[in-house]
Enzyme design. Structure first.
Site, PDB file in Angstrom:
ATOM      1  N   THR A 181       0.876  -1.178   0.000  1.00  0.00           N
ATOM      2  CA  THR A 181       0.000   0.000   0.000  1.00  0.00           C
ATOM      3  C   THR A 181       0.910   1.224   0.000  1.00  0.00           C
ATOM      4  OG1 THR A 181      -0.068   0.180   2.382  1.00  0.00           O
ATOM      5  CG2 THR A 181      -1.741  -1.209   1.368  1.00  0.00           C
ATOM      6  N   GLU A 328      -5.597  -4.209  -0.033  1.00  0.00           N
ATOM      7  CA  GLU A 328      -5.760  -5.322   0.900  1.00  0.00           C
ATOM      8  C   GLU A 328      -6.858  -6.290   0.483  1.00  0.00           C
ATOM      9  OE1 GLU A 328      -5.351  -2.196   1.590  1.00  0.00           O
ATOM     10  OE2 GLU A 328      -4.266  -1.853   3.460  1.00  0.00           O
ATOM     11  N   TRP A 443     -18.033  15.787  12.996  1.00  0.00           N
ATOM     12  CA  TRP A 443     -17.460  15.407  11.714  1.00  0.00           C
ATOM     13  C   TRP A 443     -18.083  16.160  10.540  1.00  0.00           C
ATOM     14  CZ3 TRP A 443     -17.442   9.310  12.069  1.00  0.00           C
ATOM     15  CH2 TRP A 443     -16.305   8.917  12.769  1.00  0.00           C
TER      16      TRP A 443
HETATM   17  P1  ADP Z   1      -3.867   3.940  -0.978  1.00  0.00           P
HETATM   18  O1  ADP Z   1      -3.757   3.880   0.514  1.00  0.00           O
HETATM   19  O2  ADP Z   1      -2.603   4.112  -1.679  1.00  0.00           O
HETATM   20  O3  ADP Z   1      -4.933   4.889  -1.449  1.00  0.00           O
HETATM   21  P2  ADP Z   1      -5.498   1.803  -1.984  1.00  0.00           P
HETATM   22  O4  ADP Z   1      -5.533   2.071  -3.413  1.00  0.00           O
HETATM   23  O5  ADP Z   1      -5.505   0.414  -1.515  1.00  0.00           O
HETATM   24  O6  ADP Z   1      -4.247   2.464  -1.371  1.00  0.00           O
HETATM   25  O7  ADP Z   1      -6.655   2.612  -1.360  1.00  0.00           O
HETATM   26  C1  ADP Z   1      -7.792   2.090  -0.798  1.00  0.00           C
HETATM   27  C2  ADP Z   1      -8.612   3.228  -0.289  1.00  0.00           C
HETATM   28  O8  ADP Z   1      -9.027   4.054  -1.379  1.00  0.00           O
HETATM   29  C3  ADP Z   1      -9.876   2.829   0.390  1.00  0.00           C
HETATM   30  O9  ADP Z   1      -9.645   2.461   1.725  1.00  0.00           O
HETATM   31  C4  ADP Z   1     -10.688   4.106   0.272  1.00  0.00           C
HETATM   32  O10 ADP Z   1     -10.338   5.049   1.262  1.00  0.00           O
HETATM   33  C5  ADP Z   1     -10.269   4.663  -1.062  1.00  0.00           C
HETATM   34  N1  ADP Z   1     -11.253   4.314  -2.085  1.00  0.00           N
HETATM   35  C6  ADP Z   1     -11.202   3.311  -2.965  1.00  0.00           C
HETATM   36  N2  ADP Z   1     -12.290   3.330  -3.771  1.00  0.00           N
HETATM   37  C7  ADP Z   1     -13.048   4.374  -3.382  1.00  0.00           C
HETATM   38  C8  ADP Z   1     -14.301   4.921  -3.790  1.00  0.00           C
HETATM   39  N3  ADP Z   1     -14.996   4.430  -4.803  1.00  0.00           N
HETATM   40  N4  ADP Z   1     -14.776   5.989  -3.123  1.00  0.00           N
HETATM   41  C9  ADP Z   1     -14.094   6.538  -2.093  1.00  0.00           C
HETATM   42  N5  ADP Z   1     -12.911   6.075  -1.655  1.00  0.00           N
HETATM   43  C10 ADP Z   1     -12.391   5.007  -2.289  1.00  0.00           C
END
Ligand code: ADP
Length: 551
Positions: A181, A328, A443
């Site tokens: 990540t 993950e 929030w």
């Molecule tokens: P990074 O930590 O580099 O962003 P990831 O690509 O694994 O790594 O990111 C996953 C995160 O991306 C999720 O936990 C979420 O916060 C965000 N995410 C993924 N898809 C969406 C979506 N459709 N809408 C909002 N947030 C998203």
């Protein structure tokens, strides 16, 4: 009573053999750095992948060996996706947008022994190389000129190798791939995929209510192959025989639109920032590209703004499929689609559903919990942290005992996303836990504000983030990029938002910027904006005081 069905292992060998034996005429197209298009068939892919596997074996690559790839999206990377796991080794995709010392840290942590690097990315690897301790062989993929002396050339490596392979017997629970990540906080965390997790993810993501991938499709993953397996698209294509189109390093809207039209792509996928650029270019050049083959654009990685989903549909007849996932989770978790009883809802009500992150794909389970660990009601309003479990969700991070608290005692993974879940099971992400804005203890959803701002006709991109405030602890500030040739004032934007939000939710100010910093995956990099504007409101003696926060 014991069941009497075969316990046939779910390994990637099966996908590779299927493509080789059933779809040998189907095409894989890749754009090279010089913009030329390379074309070959799954038959070629299959033979070269087996040659690669044999060559790897000869060099001592065997079960469990970690093999890094530092590559754009193209056919040779696809060969590595399958050739490395074919001999039981572990495909470790490396993020080419990372700083070289972070790259070196990841390579050392994973203990990569061999690294495959695109010729065009060799300068980056060279910088990292000084700090890398584990790599014995560097193989160069000559995408952009010949391989320099001192390196193994990919084509030399595989040339003359047999085009058949005796596969090792591999446990389906053995590691097939790794991805770190991006580690916006602390060091990156390694996720280790199993053969089983990838096969099951592939089957589930191809189902009709997920991505519905079939042999008739043409897939173009804009999402990089180093970012969570390009969301599984390369595996989906090889399983089904769908034609694959790779953009190489050309990810600008113009190159992508040309490629989407030219290759008659049916399904594509990428982060919202890519689609915001594409929508803007389409709006400025209506009718220039024939996108009639395109049945869907998967948008995920960050929230897809409703204005983006609506803009594509109304003005260009194109469908955005909003999806949520994580490194993950291989990565697909949820996908937004209308249920049959919603078919006759009006456009606004449909858009509201399609703008949510959606319902879990088959075999994934979700719940959200409060601070006290109790599972919260699915009422579409109560916010809590999303937890997830399923056969393609990580159960631990690689060699990282400090992160053990991300996994609950009863077997769930804590996503770090703050969500609501409604009665129908749709999740809506209101923020990442690390991005929430807490004003006077309450929030404020940065995602809601961003989504609304990106609905303003003059706004190309908007990012809302928390900055320090002397009275309220934190207040929202908005960074805005305007569309070419457009002007708008902070007051206009405030008036635009005002009818839709409580007054205390409105950003204290709007700063106009040329570009919003991006993470290595192309998402808005809020941490950098927070750092840059940390004292913005503290310094502003005229900072307006919002009303007391209340719901
Ligand atoms: P990074 O930590 O580099 O962003 P990831 O690509 O694994 O790594 O990111 C996953 C995160 O991306 C999720 O936990 C979420 O916060 C965000 N995410 C993924 N898809 C969406 C979506 N459709 N809408 C909002 N947030 C998203």
């Amino acid at each position: 009573m014991e069941g009497l069905m075969m316990d046939h292992p779910l390994t990637l060998h099966y996908l590779l053999e299927r493509a080789g034996s059933l779809f040998s005429k189907n095409e894989v197209v890749s754009r090279a750095p010089d913009m030329s298009l390379h074309r070959y068939t799954y038959g070629d892919f299959y033979r070269r992948t087996l040659q690669l596997a044999n060559a790897l074996r000869k060099r001592g690559v065997t079960e469990g060996t970690r093999v890094g790839t530092l590559c754009w999206n193209h056919y040779r990377h696809l060969e590595l996706y399958f050739g490395i796991p074919a001999v039981g080794a572990v495909l470790h995709t490396l993020n080419l947008r990372l700083h070289h010392s972070q790259l070196a840290w990841i390579i050392n942590h994973a203990e990569d022994q061999v690294v495959f690097v695109d010729r065009s990315l060799l300068p980056l690897y060279e910088q990292a190389r000084r700090e890398v301790h584990t790599v014995q062989h560097v193989v160069v993929l000559p995408d952009d000129g010949p391989t320099p002396d001192g390196y193994i050339d990919y084509e030399d490596l595989i040339r003359g190798e047999p085009q058949t392979l005796s596969y090792p017997t591999i446990d389906e629970r053995a590691a097939a791939g790794m991805c770190y990540t991006s580690g916006t906080t602390g060091n990156p965390k390694g996720v280790v995929y199993t053969h089983r997790s990838i096969v099951l993810h592939t089957v589930a993501s191809c189902t009709a209510d997920a991505l519905a991938v079939s042999e008739n499709d043409t897939l173009l993953p804009v999402v990089p192959m180093f970012h969570a397996n390009a969301w599984g698209l390369p595996f989906d294509a090889v399983l089904t025989g769908a034609k694959l189109v790779f953009p190489g390093p050309h990810l600008d809207p113009l190159s992508l639109l040309d490629l989407l039209a030219h290759e008659r792509v049916t399904l594509t996928a990428g982060v919202p920032t890519i689609w915001l650029g594409i929508l803007d270019l389409l709006d400025r050049n209506p009718g220039r590209w024939d996108l009639s083959a395109l049945r869907g654009m998967v948008v995920g990685g960050s929230a897809a703004p409703p204005a983006l989903i609506d803009g594509f549909r109304r003005r260009h007849g194109l469908r955005v499929i909003h999806a949520w996932g994580m490194t993950e989770s291989d990565p697909l978790g949820t996908l937004a689609r209308l249920k049959r009883h919603m078919a006759d809802w009006d456009d606004a009500a449909k858009l509201e559903v399609l703008s949510k992150q959606g319902v879990p794909v088959p075999l994934v389970e979700l719940r959200h919990v409060g601070d006290d660990g109790r599972v919260l009601p699915r009422d579409g309003a109560t916010m809590g942290e999303l937890q997830m479990r399923g056969p393609w969700v990580a159960k631990a991070y690689y060699k990282n005992p400090e992160a053990a608290d991300r996994f609950t005692a009863d077997g769930w993974f804590k996503t770090g996303d703050i969500v609501t879940i409604d009665e129908e099971g749709y999740i809506r992400i209101t923020d990442r836990a690390k991005d929430v804005i807490k004003s006077g203890g309450e929030w404020i959803s940065s995602v809601d504000l961003e989504n609304a701002l990106m609905g303003h006709p003059a706004v190309l991109e908007a990012c809302v983030f928390a900055v320090a405030h002397p009275k309220w602890d934190e207040r929202p500030l908005a960074a805005v990029v305007l569309k070419e040739g457009m002007t708008v004032s902070a007051d206009d934007l405030r008036d635009f938002l005002a009818p839709h939000f409580a007054k205390w939710w409105l950003p204290d100010d709007f700063v106009f910027v040329d570009a919003i910093p991006r993470t290595s995956a192309g998402k808005f990099l809020k941490a950098e904006l927070r750092d840059r504007f940390q004292n913005y409101l503290v310094k502003q003696s005229s900072a307006r005081q919002p009303e007391t926060p209340r719901r």
